[in-house]
Write a protein that holds these residues in place. Structure first.
Motif, PDB file in Angstrom:
ATOM      1  N   ILE A 152      -1.640  10.726  -1.677  1.00 48.44           N
ATOM      2  CA  ILE A 152      -2.892  10.096  -1.265  1.00 48.44           C
ATOM      3  C   ILE A 152      -3.489   9.308  -2.425  1.00 48.44           C
ATOM      4  O   ILE A 152      -3.979   8.175  -2.262  1.00 48.44           O
ATOM      5  CB  ILE A 152      -3.894  11.144  -0.753  1.00 48.44           C
ATOM      6  CG1 ILE A 152      -3.338  11.857   0.490  1.00 48.44           C
ATOM      7  CG2 ILE A 152      -5.251  10.515  -0.463  1.00 48.44           C
ATOM      8  CD1 ILE A 152      -3.108  10.958   1.682  1.00 48.44           C
ATOM      9  N   ARG A 153      -3.423   9.864  -3.603  1.00 50.07           N
ATOM     10  CA  ARG A 153      -3.939   9.174  -4.788  1.00 50.07           C
ATOM     11  C   ARG A 153      -3.137   7.889  -5.059  1.00 50.07           C
ATOM     12  O   ARG A 153      -3.704   6.863  -5.445  1.00 50.07           O
ATOM     13  CB  ARG A 153      -3.895  10.116  -5.999  1.00 50.07           C
ATOM     14  CG  ARG A 153      -4.852  11.291  -5.859  1.00 50.07           C
ATOM     15  CD  ARG A 153      -4.527  12.422  -6.829  1.00 50.07           C
ATOM     16  NE  ARG A 153      -4.954  12.159  -8.183  1.00 50.07           N
ATOM     17  CZ  ARG A 153      -6.139  12.526  -8.697  1.00 50.07           C
ATOM     18  NH1 ARG A 153      -7.027  13.133  -7.935  1.00 50.07           N
ATOM     19  NH2 ARG A 153      -6.433  12.275  -9.955  1.00 50.07           N
ATOM     20  N   ARG A 154      -1.833   7.949  -4.840  1.00 52.83           N
ATOM     21  CA  ARG A 154      -1.011   6.757  -5.032  1.00 52.83           C
ATOM     22  C   ARG A 154      -1.396   5.675  -4.025  1.00 52.83           C
ATOM     23  O   ARG A 154      -1.497   4.492  -4.375  1.00 52.83           O
ATOM     24  CB  ARG A 154       0.475   7.132  -4.895  1.00 52.83           C
ATOM     25  CG  ARG A 154       1.461   5.977  -4.835  1.00 52.83           C
ATOM     26  CD  ARG A 154       1.262   4.962  -5.920  1.00 52.83           C
ATOM     27  NE  ARG A 154       1.173   5.551  -7.255  1.00 52.83           N
ATOM     28  CZ  ARG A 154       0.698   4.934  -8.313  1.00 52.83           C
ATOM     29  NH1 ARG A 154       0.229   3.694  -8.201  1.00 52.83           N
ATOM     30  NH2 ARG A 154       0.648   5.532  -9.484  1.00 52.83           N
ATOM     31  N   VAL A 155      -1.621   6.055  -2.775  1.00 55.22           N
ATOM     32  CA  VAL A 155      -2.031   5.083  -1.769  1.00 55.22           C
ATOM     33  C   VAL A 155      -3.351   4.420  -2.167  1.00 55.22           C
ATOM     34  O   VAL A 155      -3.519   3.206  -2.037  1.00 55.22           O
ATOM     35  CB  VAL A 155      -2.147   5.739  -0.383  1.00 55.22           C
ATOM     36  CG1 VAL A 155      -2.813   4.792   0.620  1.00 55.22           C
ATOM     37  CG2 VAL A 155      -0.776   6.147   0.130  1.00 55.22           C
ATOM     38  N   LEU A 156      -4.306   5.208  -2.664  1.00 55.04           N
ATOM     39  CA  LEU A 156      -5.591   4.647  -3.067  1.00 55.04           C
ATOM     40  C   LEU A 156      -5.419   3.629  -4.191  1.00 55.04           C
ATOM     41  O   LEU A 156      -6.040   2.554  -4.182  1.00 55.04           O
ATOM     42  CB  LEU A 156      -6.547   5.762  -3.499  1.00 55.04           C
ATOM     43  CG  LEU A 156      -7.012   6.724  -2.409  1.00 55.04           C
ATOM     44  CD1 LEU A 156      -7.873   7.821  -3.006  1.00 55.04           C
ATOM     45  CD2 LEU A 156      -7.766   5.994  -1.302  1.00 55.04           C
ATOM     46  N   ASN A 157      -4.592   3.953  -5.163  1.00 54.11           N
ATOM     47  CA  ASN A 157      -4.330   3.008  -6.250  1.00 54.11           C
ATOM     48  C   ASN A 157      -3.672   1.734  -5.725  1.00 54.11           C
ATOM     49  O   ASN A 157      -4.056   0.615  -6.092  1.00 54.11           O
ATOM     50  CB  ASN A 157      -3.445   3.667  -7.313  1.00 54.11           C
ATOM     51  CG  ASN A 157      -4.228   4.512  -8.297  1.00 54.11           C
ATOM     52  OD1 ASN A 157      -4.652   4.032  -9.335  1.00 54.11           O
ATOM     53  ND2 ASN A 157      -4.445   5.774  -7.969  1.00 54.11           N
ATOM     54  N   ASN A 158      -2.686   1.894  -4.854  1.00 51.89           N
ATOM     55  CA  ASN A 158      -2.028   0.734  -4.262  1.00 51.89           C
ATOM     56  C   ASN A 158      -3.013  -0.113  -3.467  1.00 51.89           C
ATOM     57  O   ASN A 158      -2.964  -1.351  -3.484  1.00 51.89           O
ATOM     58  CB  ASN A 158      -0.897   1.183  -3.337  1.00 51.89           C
ATOM     59  CG  ASN A 158       0.283   1.793  -4.071  1.00 51.89           C
ATOM     60  OD1 ASN A 158       0.420   1.646  -5.281  1.00 51.89           O
ATOM     61  ND2 ASN A 158       1.135   2.478  -3.334  1.00 51.89           N
ATOM     62  N   VAL A 163       0.818  -1.220   0.000  1.00 48.12           N
ATOM     63  CA  VAL A 163       0.000   0.000   0.000  1.00 48.12           C
ATOM     64  C   VAL A 163       0.849   1.266   0.000  1.00 48.12           C
ATOM     65  O   VAL A 163       0.403   2.311  -0.484  1.00 48.12           O
ATOM     66  CB  VAL A 163      -0.976  -0.014   1.196  1.00 48.12           C
ATOM     67  CG1 VAL A 163      -1.638   1.337   1.393  1.00 48.12           C
ATOM     68  CG2 VAL A 163      -2.045  -1.083   0.993  1.00 48.12           C
ATOM     69  N   VAL A 164       2.074   1.222   0.501  1.00 43.28           N
ATOM     70  CA  VAL A 164       2.882   2.443   0.611  1.00 43.28           C
ATOM     71  C   VAL A 164       3.900   2.585  -0.507  1.00 43.28           C
ATOM     72  O   VAL A 164       4.687   3.544  -0.507  1.00 43.28           O
ATOM     73  CB  VAL A 164       3.590   2.532   1.985  1.00 43.28           C
ATOM     74  CG1 VAL A 164       2.590   2.407   3.105  1.00 43.28           C
ATOM     75  CG2 VAL A 164       4.690   1.503   2.120  1.00 43.28           C
ATOM     76  N   GLN A 165       3.889   1.677  -1.473  1.00 39.72           N
ATOM     77  CA  GLN A 165       4.876   1.761  -2.545  1.00 39.72           C
ATOM     78  C   GLN A 165       4.669   3.028  -3.378  1.00 39.72           C
ATOM     79  O   GLN A 165       3.551   3.392  -3.715  1.00 39.72           O
ATOM     80  CB  GLN A 165       4.805   0.517  -3.424  1.00 39.72           C
ATOM     81  CG  GLN A 165       5.160  -0.765  -2.678  1.00 39.72           C
ATOM     82  CD  GLN A 165       6.450  -0.642  -1.900  1.00 39.72           C
ATOM     83  OE1 GLN A 165       7.527  -0.456  -2.487  1.00 39.72           O
ATOM     84  NE2 GLN A 165       6.370  -0.735  -0.578  1.00 39.72           N
ATOM     85  N   GLY A 166       5.780   3.699  -3.677  1.00 38.79           N
ATOM     86  CA  GLY A 166       5.714   4.914  -4.477  1.00 38.79           C
ATOM     87  C   GLY A 166       5.562   6.184  -3.668  1.00 38.79           C
ATOM     88  O   GLY A 166       5.542   7.280  -4.240  1.00 38.79           O
ATOM     89  N   VAL A 167       5.438   6.069  -2.348  1.00 32.84           N
ATOM     90  CA  VAL A 167       5.387   7.251  -1.482  1.00 32.84           C
ATOM     91  C   VAL A 167       6.602   7.216  -0.562  1.00 32.84           C
ATOM     92  O   VAL A 167       7.246   6.182  -0.391  1.00 32.84           O
ATOM     93  CB  VAL A 167       4.080   7.321  -0.661  1.00 32.84           C
ATOM     94  CG1 VAL A 167       2.878   7.358  -1.586  1.00 32.84           C
ATOM     95  CG2 VAL A 167       3.970   6.158   0.304  1.00 32.84           C
ATOM     96  N   GLY A 168       6.913   8.341   0.033  1.00 27.97           N
ATOM     97  CA  GLY A 168       8.078   8.441   0.897  1.00 27.97           C
ATOM     98  C   GLY A 168       7.824   7.860   2.273  1.00 27.97           C
ATOM     99  O   GLY A 168       6.809   7.208   2.522  1.00 27.97           O
ATOM    100  N   PRO A 169       8.733   8.133   3.212  1.00 28.36           N
ATOM    101  CA  PRO A 169       8.550   7.621   4.572  1.00 28.36           C
ATOM    102  C   PRO A 169       7.343   8.221   5.279  1.00 28.36           C
ATOM    103  O   PRO A 169       6.835   7.639   6.236  1.00 28.36           O
ATOM    104  CB  PRO A 169       9.850   7.994   5.283  1.00 28.36           C
ATOM    105  CG  PRO A 169      10.447   9.091   4.459  1.00 28.36           C
ATOM    106  CD  PRO A 169      10.020   8.830   3.055  1.00 28.36           C
ATOM    107  N   SER A 170       6.884   9.380   4.818  1.00 28.46           N
ATOM    108  CA  SER A 170       5.697   9.997   5.412  1.00 28.46           C
ATOM    109  C   SER A 170       4.990  10.841   4.368  1.00 28.46           C
ATOM    110  O   SER A 170       5.558  11.182   3.325  1.00 28.46           O
ATOM    111  CB  SER A 170       6.067  10.855   6.620  1.00 28.46           C
ATOM    112  OG  SER A 170       6.861  11.967   6.229  1.00 28.46           O
TER     113      SER A 170
END
Length: 261
Positions: free
Chosen positions: A209-215, A138-145
């Motif tokens: 946030i959009r990346r998390v939703l896609n993941n 779910v967190v792939q493609g986003v940073g540590p926060s």
């Protein structure tokens, strides 16, 4: 085969509140659907609460792989029949992503079996979502926060069952913390609760946030055929036992008779 994602929204605030309408003129569901449509192998559609059967007739749910649920002010107006229909599909293997104030939705409380209560404050304060497990899909493609300049505060204690995994923990400017990304499994269906998304702030326009939703849609997708008899509780006759046995003692039910529910 595409992953069939259905974005559900009660679609009330956008029609009644000018601030919300200015951020989401076509509805929160439209912005989320557009975010998901950025992934080529997603087939995305939307439904809203005021449609017949809340836009969720059985045949449509049967053709849905992952359902995203956004609600806030009209939880009590959702039909119990539809809630049970959605819960049954989750048990069969449909993924469910519950967003922001959906923690108080009938479907989330139905599947959690707890009050799902929390503390809250609407002050537009800063939020930082920390990724607890950087290797989680779910967190792939986003940073540590993920930093959000304005958000509604949700604070612990959050009365939900212990999750399979805690994916995000939020820190708020006022000092509270909250488990903002939680995973569950009910029957064959995966569930992801994702807290950010208060309607008076443009949170669903945020790229992370959009990346998390896609993941999350990809994580919640179960490619196996629906487990259609997941809720069945058959009375197995003696002569159908895997090993040969004989009837011993009295029985409450006759052979093949349905049990009590």
């Amino acid at each position: 085969m595409p992953i069939r994602a259905l974005v559900w929204n009660e679609f009330r605030h956008e029609r009644e509140n000018e601030t919300v309408r200015s951020i989401y003129p076509d509805g929160i569901h439209a912005v989320i659907a557009a975010a998901l449509a950025e992934t080529p192998d997603f087939q995305v559609s939307t439904a809203t609460q005021d449609e017949p059967e809340h836009g969720l007739p059985q045949e449509r749910l049967d053709q849905t792989d992952v359902l995203l649920w956004w609600g806030h002010k009209a939880h009590k107006e959702v039909s119990d029949t539809v809630v049970e229909r959605v819960a049954a599909r989750v048990h069969q293997g449909m993924g469910l992503i519950v967003l922001h104030s959906g923690h108080f939705s009938k479907i989330f409380k139905r599947l959690m079996g707890t009050p799902c209560s929390l503390r809250w404050r609407e002050a537009g304060e800063r939020e930082r979502l920390w990724a607890v497990n950087r290797s989680h899909p779910v967190v792939q493609g986003v940073g540590p926060s993920i930093d959000l300049p304005n958000a509604e505060m949700y604070g612990e204690p959050f009365l939900v069952p212990e999750p399979m995994e805690t994916v995000f923990i939020s820190w708020f400017e006022g000092g509270e913390v909250f488990r903002s990304g939680l995973t569950y499994q009910r029957g064959a269906g995966r569930i992801f609760y994702f807290r950010p998304g208060h309607e008076t702030y443009p949170i669903y326009h945020n790229p992370d946030i959009r990346r998390v939703l896609n993941n999350a849609v990809r994580w919640a997708y179960n490619p196996a055929p629906a487990w259609e008899d997941v809720a069945a509780a058959p009375n197995v006759p003696v002569d159908k036992a895997p090993e040969k046995i004989e009837q011993r003692g009295p029985a409450l039910h006759r052979p093949g008779e349905e049990g009590f529910r």
